[in-house]
Design a protein around this motif. Structure first.
Motif, PDB file in Angstrom:
ATOM      1  N   SER A 163      41.916 103.708  52.242  1.00 53.42           N
ATOM      2  CA  SER A 163      42.892 104.243  53.199  1.00 53.42           C
ATOM      3  C   SER A 163      43.258 103.218  54.270  1.00 53.42           C
ATOM      4  N   GLY A 164      42.455 102.152  54.393  1.00 50.87           N
ATOM      5  CA  GLY A 164      42.675 101.152  55.432  1.00 50.87           C
ATOM      6  C   GLY A 164      41.735 101.316  56.613  1.00 50.87           C
ATOM      7  N   ILE A 165      41.028 102.433  56.668  1.00 52.83           N
ATOM      8  CA  ILE A 165      40.025 102.622  57.717  1.00 52.83           C
ATOM      9  C   ILE A 165      38.860 101.680  57.453  1.00 52.83           C
ATOM     10  N   VAL A 166      38.344 101.073  58.520  1.00 58.31           N
ATOM     11  CA  VAL A 166      37.189 100.182  58.415  1.00 58.31           C
ATOM     12  C   VAL A 166      36.093 100.728  59.312  1.00 58.31           C
ATOM     13  N   LEU A 167      34.930 100.970  58.725  1.00 59.71           N
ATOM     14  CA  LEU A 167      33.778 101.460  59.463  1.00 59.71           C
ATOM     15  C   LEU A 167      32.898 100.288  59.856  1.00 59.71           C
ATOM     16  N   LEU A 168      32.639 100.164  61.151  1.00 63.36           N
ATOM     17  CA  LEU A 168      31.772  99.119  61.683  1.00 63.36           C
ATOM     18  C   LEU A 168      30.578  99.794  62.343  1.00 63.36           C
ATOM     19  N   ASN A 169      29.382  99.466  61.893  1.00 61.57           N
ATOM     20  CA  ASN A 169      28.170  99.993  62.505  1.00 61.57           C
ATOM     21  C   ASN A 169      27.412  98.858  63.162  1.00 61.57           C
ATOM     22  N   TYR A 170      27.042  99.073  64.417  1.00 60.37           N
ATOM     23  CA  TYR A 170      26.363  98.054  65.215  1.00 60.37           C
ATOM     24  C   TYR A 170      25.060  98.579  65.796  1.00 60.37           C
ATOM     25  N   ARG A 171      24.134  97.669  66.027  1.00 62.69           N
ATOM     26  CA  ARG A 171      22.950  97.939  66.831  1.00 62.69           C
ATOM     27  C   ARG A 171      23.199  97.244  68.170  1.00 62.69           C
ATOM     28  N   LEU A 172      22.978  97.974  69.248  1.00 61.77           N
ATOM     29  CA  LEU A 172      23.146  97.381  70.568  1.00 61.77           C
ATOM     30  C   LEU A 172      21.872  96.645  70.931  1.00 61.77           C
ATOM     31  N   LYS A 173      22.019  95.421  71.391  1.00 59.55           N
ATOM     32  CA  LYS A 173      20.845  94.642  71.785  1.00 59.55           C
ATOM     33  C   LYS A 173      20.394  95.135  73.161  1.00 59.55           C
ATOM     34  N   PRO A 174      19.083  95.122  73.399  1.00 56.69           N
ATOM     35  CA  PRO A 174      18.576  95.619  74.683  1.00 56.69           C
ATOM     36  C   PRO A 174      19.199  94.882  75.864  1.00 56.69           C
ATOM     37  N   LEU A 175      19.388  95.631  76.947  1.00 57.92           N
ATOM     38  CA  LEU A 175      19.961  95.058  78.162  1.00 57.92           C
ATOM     39  C   LEU A 175      18.963  94.103  78.808  1.00 57.92           C
ATOM     40  N   THR A 176      19.472  93.020  79.313  1.00 60.86           N
ATOM     41  CA  THR A 176      18.655  92.087  80.099  1.00 60.86           C
ATOM     42  C   THR A 176      19.358  91.846  81.411  1.00 60.86           C
ATOM     43  N   ASP A 177      18.579  91.697  82.453  1.00 57.54           N
ATOM     44  CA  ASP A 177      19.177  91.469  83.780  1.00 57.54           C
ATOM     45  C   ASP A 177      19.376  89.999  84.054  1.00 57.54           C
TER      46      ASP A 177
END
Length: 179
Positions: free
Chosen positions: A165-179
């Motif tokens: 259909s042209g839809i693209v699924l992107l799955n990500y892991r968010l990297k932990p926040l660092t200050d």
């Protein structure tokens, strides 16, 4: 313990809703023959968290009748609910901790829209995974996927799945926040 994951569909130019509020662009793009991960999401979900606007939209379409606990983040304590739905106003980290302690260990928390709530979870470092379905349409304006986030957030690509259909699924892991 459970993962907090979210997912939304966005136009190619980054909007989750058109300026008029019309969502036909999303429904028109989806094909009955394609599995966008809805069943897998339902299987892994032990609880849903959503914003009030998303809840109103889903409930208005006849949804939210399942037995899966749903927490609606809102300051409107008069919002009518149905099914296994609870209203929540307060610290999001407290909400996540409460939900994690109340669902089975093999289940996750699904953050189900909208853009403001997803942004708040990213800002607070509470979102572990994010799925974005890019819909092949340019809206030219509307409600943006993300609100302002005060710092860069780095993501690791877990999956990129294109559909006919042209839809693209992107799955990500968010990297932990660092200050």
């Amino acid at each position: 313990m459970g993962t907090v994951f979210g997912g939304m569909a966005a136009s190619l130019d980054g909007y989750i809703r058109s300026e008029s509020g019309d969502l036909s662009w999303l429904n028109d793009a989806m094909s009955q023959d394609e599995d966008y991960g809805f069943e897998a999401t339902a299987i892994r979900t032990g609880a849903y968290v959503m914003g009030a606007n998303t809840y109103r939209e889903v409930a208005g379409m006849g949804g939210m009748g399942s037995g899966v606990p749903t927490y609606v983040v809102t300051h409107d304590d008069t919002l009518p609910t149905k099914g296994n739905t609870r209203l929540f106003s307060g610290d999001l980290a407290e909400l996540v901790a409460r939900i994690k302690s109340s669902i089975p260990e093999d289940k996750d928390i699904c953050l189900f829209g909208g853009g403001e709530l997803v942004s708040e979870f990213v800002e607070a470092g509470l979102l572990d995974e994010l799925g974005v379905s890019i819909v092949p349409v340019v809206l030219g304006g509307g409600v943006p996927f993300f609100r302002r986030i005060s710092r860069w957030t780095t993501l690791e690509l877990l999956e990129c799945r294109p559909f006919p259909s042209g839809i693209v699924l992107l799955n990500y892991r968010l990297k932990p926040l660092t200050d």
